[in-house]
Enzyme design. Structure first.
Site, PDB file in Angstrom:
ATOM      1  N   TYR A   1      -4.605  14.235  -3.124  1.00  0.00           N
ATOM      2  CA  TYR A   1      -4.989  13.479  -1.934  1.00  0.00           C
ATOM      3  C   TYR A   1      -6.098  14.191  -1.164  1.00  0.00           C
ATOM      4  O   TYR A   1      -5.939  14.600  -0.016  1.00  0.00           O
ATOM      5  CB  TYR A   1      -3.758  13.271  -1.059  1.00  0.00           C
ATOM      6  CG  TYR A   1      -3.861  12.098  -0.116  1.00  0.00           C
ATOM      7  CD1 TYR A   1      -3.860  10.790  -0.580  1.00  0.00           C
ATOM      8  CD2 TYR A   1      -3.945  12.303   1.250  1.00  0.00           C
ATOM      9  CE1 TYR A   1      -3.944   9.716   0.280  1.00  0.00           C
ATOM     10  CE2 TYR A   1      -4.028  11.230   2.131  1.00  0.00           C
ATOM     11  CZ  TYR A   1      -4.030   9.949   1.643  1.00  0.00           C
ATOM     12  OH  TYR A   1      -4.113   8.877   2.506  1.00  0.00           O
TER      13      TYR A   1
ATOM     14  N   HIS B   1       0.838  -1.211   0.000  1.00  0.00           N
ATOM     15  CA  HIS B   1       0.000   0.000   0.000  1.00  0.00           C
ATOM     16  C   HIS B   1       0.868   1.255   0.000  1.00  0.00           C
ATOM     17  O   HIS B   1       0.657   2.179  -0.801  1.00  0.00           O
ATOM     18  CB  HIS B   1      -0.913  -0.044   1.225  1.00  0.00           C
ATOM     19  CG  HIS B   1      -1.738   1.181   1.451  1.00  0.00           C
ATOM     20  ND1 HIS B   1      -3.106   1.222   1.239  1.00  0.00           N
ATOM     21  CD2 HIS B   1      -1.407   2.433   1.872  1.00  0.00           C
ATOM     22  CE1 HIS B   1      -3.562   2.430   1.518  1.00  0.00           C
ATOM     23  NE2 HIS B   1      -2.548   3.192   1.913  1.00  0.00           N
ATOM     24  N   GLU B   2       1.855   1.282   0.880  1.00  0.00           N
ATOM     25  CA  GLU B   2       2.688   2.495   0.998  1.00  0.00           C
ATOM     26  C   GLU B   2       3.515   2.729  -0.263  1.00  0.00           C
ATOM     27  O   GLU B   2       3.610   3.846  -0.763  1.00  0.00           O
ATOM     28  CB  GLU B   2       3.588   2.409   2.234  1.00  0.00           C
ATOM     29  CG  GLU B   2       2.842   2.375   3.556  1.00  0.00           C
ATOM     30  CD  GLU B   2       1.823   3.481   3.686  1.00  0.00           C
ATOM     31  OE1 GLU B   2       2.020   4.566   3.132  1.00  0.00           O
ATOM     32  OE2 GLU B   2       0.789   3.248   4.338  1.00  0.00           O
TER      33      GLU B   2
ATOM     34  N   ASP C   1     -12.853  15.710   7.665  1.00  0.00           N
ATOM     35  CA  ASP C   1     -11.753  14.951   8.262  1.00  0.00           C
ATOM     36  C   ASP C   1     -11.096  14.032   7.237  1.00  0.00           C
ATOM     37  O   ASP C   1     -11.700  13.679   6.219  1.00  0.00           O
ATOM     38  CB  ASP C   1     -12.281  14.102   9.426  1.00  0.00           C
ATOM     39  CG  ASP C   1     -12.679  14.966  10.607  1.00  0.00           C
ATOM     40  OD1 ASP C   1     -12.151  16.087  10.715  1.00  0.00           O
ATOM     41  OD2 ASP C   1     -13.525  14.526  11.406  1.00  0.00           O
TER      42      ASP C   1
ATOM     43  N   HIS D   1      -9.825   7.592   3.502  1.00  0.00           N
ATOM     44  CA  HIS D   1      -9.718   6.204   3.961  1.00  0.00           C
ATOM     45  C   HIS D   1     -11.090   5.567   4.165  1.00  0.00           C
ATOM     46  O   HIS D   1     -11.175   4.386   4.490  1.00  0.00           O
ATOM     47  CB  HIS D   1      -8.920   6.119   5.265  1.00  0.00           C
ATOM     48  CG  HIS D   1      -7.458   6.398   5.100  1.00  0.00           C
ATOM     49  ND1 HIS D   1      -6.946   7.672   5.227  1.00  0.00           N
ATOM     50  CD2 HIS D   1      -6.422   5.595   4.785  1.00  0.00           C
ATOM     51  CE1 HIS D   1      -5.633   7.623   5.017  1.00  0.00           C
ATOM     52  NE2 HIS D   1      -5.296   6.391   4.743  1.00  0.00           N
TER      53      HIS D   1
ATOM     54  N   GLU E   1      -6.000   6.361  -2.403  1.00  0.00           N
ATOM     55  CA  GLU E   1      -6.018   5.364  -1.328  1.00  0.00           C
ATOM     56  C   GLU E   1      -6.383   3.980  -1.856  1.00  0.00           C
ATOM     57  O   GLU E   1      -5.775   2.979  -1.502  1.00  0.00           O
ATOM     58  CB  GLU E   1      -7.042   5.774  -0.261  1.00  0.00           C
ATOM     59  CG  GLU E   1      -6.454   6.536   0.882  1.00  0.00           C
ATOM     60  CD  GLU E   1      -5.305   5.786   1.528  1.00  0.00           C
ATOM     61  OE1 GLU E   1      -5.515   4.631   1.929  1.00  0.00           O
ATOM     62  OE2 GLU E   1      -4.209   6.331   1.613  1.00  0.00           O
TER      63      GLU E   1
ATOM     64  N   HIS F   1       1.656   4.302  -3.062  1.00  0.00           N
ATOM     65  CA  HIS F   1       1.513   5.774  -3.026  1.00  0.00           C
ATOM     66  C   HIS F   1       2.642   6.412  -3.837  1.00  0.00           C
ATOM     67  O   HIS F   1       2.453   7.450  -4.467  1.00  0.00           O
ATOM     68  CB  HIS F   1       1.540   6.282  -1.585  1.00  0.00           C
ATOM     69  CG  HIS F   1       0.223   6.149  -0.874  1.00  0.00           C
ATOM     70  ND1 HIS F   1      -0.967   6.633  -1.388  1.00  0.00           N
ATOM     71  CD2 HIS F   1      -0.098   5.601   0.330  1.00  0.00           C
ATOM     72  CE1 HIS F   1      -1.957   6.373  -0.534  1.00  0.00           C
ATOM     73  NE2 HIS F   1      -1.458   5.748   0.511  1.00  0.00           N
TER      74      HIS F   1
END
Lengths: 369, 124
Positions: free
Chosen positions: A181, A166-167, A262, A268, A190, A170
């Site tokens: 983002y 996942h990271e 938020d 997410h 995401e 990005h």
């Protein structure tokens, strides 16, 4: 609950895969030196997937990993503790990061013909033991950073291969579609990271779409938490239900889309919607998810297909906008599926149907191509 | 789902340890001070929330001194954050005064970091 992510037998297999992928990249490079566009056009007429985009022969497809240790400070990069080719250390976080970077590199190269995060062999750097009881992992634009977790809610973040994938994804997005983002483009950013994270795990385990858990971050929660993972791609909203954490808040379709300031506009949360579209299409298509649905998603994000089309066999496709909405991305995936697998392909049909199921496209809407 | 529901869920996440905060009312009584910190983002996408209510005058003065040292007038972060980084929302409520700030993790240093750490400690 922590476990070794890449067992020895898989490491051996990955080494073989790496050798095979380098041969594949070299042979793809030779193809491109001949008459790639004609080959693409012919394969498209035959209803076969176009060959993988080729890493150029001059690119070095070898891995170059460096793992550093921040020693529970927030100072980056920290001290180097393991470099490419060095033996395993006695620190599981270091070894998990090292192996996870390798597994992600293997997926990008073998499934998509992409040489590392930037497509040009970018060395893969990571820092472990970041911060004090730090409950997170992130891509800082140049390296991956992993916290140890607080031990109460979270274990160390290297323990999940899907989170490592996942990271790094990005980073791939940063070098390709550069999805902003925030809001829907942020949720797509995401979601693509979750897609790659799931595919890295499935690729390393040799799992087919119908055998996969479709969970992101399995094993990150401690035994005290009532939950199996951070997210479920196939059933968003079901990954955890805990007295302290509450219930997994991800929506499974557009009817549940969350409007909030938020989390950069709920990136997410709303990622659950495109996540489910991917998982549904991949399961419908069967086989290894990175070969069909995965290639389509990667093509839509990378714009590789749109850039390569100059053969007159298909109308040129626009590159995905960095502020793409769910609908624009859905259309881009259908266009990619048609270009890669053919107009009336099972891939295009399954992907179009999945976007209808999650409420992004409507049944009667003629698909943009 | 609405913002309010999202906020309510955030509130649920907060209930760990001896809670000094009172749910359902954000107002601080006369002479008192209430500070809330919520954190969103992160790869896990969880939204924990910490809160402290201070009523003793000497405590209020001590907290206010830290609050006043924070750069409340710094420019707000632009659209589009950094992947998987935390964003903190800090609110200070007094009977006649209310302020809030959204602070990205990368900017959480100096007095902001001290304030967030102190609120977290106090709400344990």
């Amino acid at each position: 609950m922590a476990h070794s992510i890449v067992p020895p037998y898989l490491l051996a297999r990955l080494a073989e895969a790496d050798a095979a992928s380098m041969q594949r990249a070299a042979s793809a490079a030779r193809r491109s030196l001949r008459s790639e566009p004609a080959v693409r056009a012919e394969r498209r007429r035959e209803g076969l997937a176009a060959p993988l985009p080729a890493a150029s022969a001059s690119q070095n497809a070898a891995l170059k990993r460096t793992i550093a240790d921040a020693a529970n400070t927030e100072l980056l990069p920290g001290l180097v503790v393991r470099s490419e080719g060095a033996p395993a250390t006695d620190d599981p976080a270091v070894n998990e990061a090292y192996d996870g970077l390798g597994a992600t590199h293997a997926l990008l190269l073998t499934a998509f013909g992409r040489n590392s995060v930037d497509g040009r062999g970018l060395p893969l750097d990571a820092t472990v033991h970041y911060g004090d009881d730090y409950d997170n992992a992130f891509w800082d634009g140049a390296r991956m950073v992993f916290g140890d977790g607080d031990g109460e809610v979270f274990n160390r973040f290297t323990a999940s291969l899907s989170v490592i994938g996942h990271e790094l994804a990005h980073g791939v997005t940063q070098y390709t579609a550069a999805l902003v983002y925030a809001g829907q483009s942020g949720a797509l950013n995401e979601s693509f990271s979750d897609v790659i994270g799931a595919l890295v795990e499935q690729h390393a385990r040799g799992q087919r779409a119908n055998e996969a858990s479709w969970l992101i971050g399995e094993g990150l929660f401690t035994a005290q938490v009532e939950g199996t993972a951070l997210r479920s791609m196939v059933e968003p909203g079901t990954a955890y239900d805990d007295d302290v954490l509450g219930r997994d808040p991800q929506p499974a379709d557009m009817a549940g889309y969350v409007q909030t300031r938020d989390d950069n506009g709920g990136v997410h949360l709303n990622s659950g919607i495109p996540n489910r579209a991917f998982a549904l299409a991949a399961i419908e298509l069967g086989g290894f998810a990175w070969e069909r649905a995965g290639r389509v998603w990667y093509d839509a994000i990378s714009g590789d297909g749109a850039r390569d089309e100059g053969d007159g066999a298909a109308p040129p496709r626009a590159r995905l906008s960095s502020t793409a909405t769910f609908l624009e991305f859905a259309d881009a995936t259908v266009a990619s599926a048609r270009a890669l697998f053919g107009e009336g392909s099972a891939e295009a049909a399954a992907i179009a149907a999945a976007w209808v199921t999650v409420g992004v496209r409507s049944d009667d809407r003629p698909a943009a191509g | 789902m609405t913002d309010q529901q999202q906020d309510d869920r955030d509130g649920d996440v907060a209930d760990r340890g001896p809670a000094l905060h009172e749910r359902g009312s954000d107002a601080a009584p006369r002479g008192a001070l209430r500070i809330t910190v919520s954190r969103t983002g992160g790869v896990a996408g969880l939204a924990p929330h910490w809160s402290v209510m201070v009523t003793e005058e000497k405590d209020v003065d001590s907290w206010l001194s830290l609050v006043e040292s924070c750069p409340w007038d710094a420019p707000a972060p632009g659209i589009g954050g950094e992947p998987d980084r935390f964003v903190y929302t800090i609110r200070v409520l007094q009977p006649d005064h209310e302020r809030d700030a959204r602070v990205p993790e990368r900017a959480l240093d100096g007095p902001w970091a001290d304030l967030v750490a102190r609120v977290k400690d106090a709400s344990r």
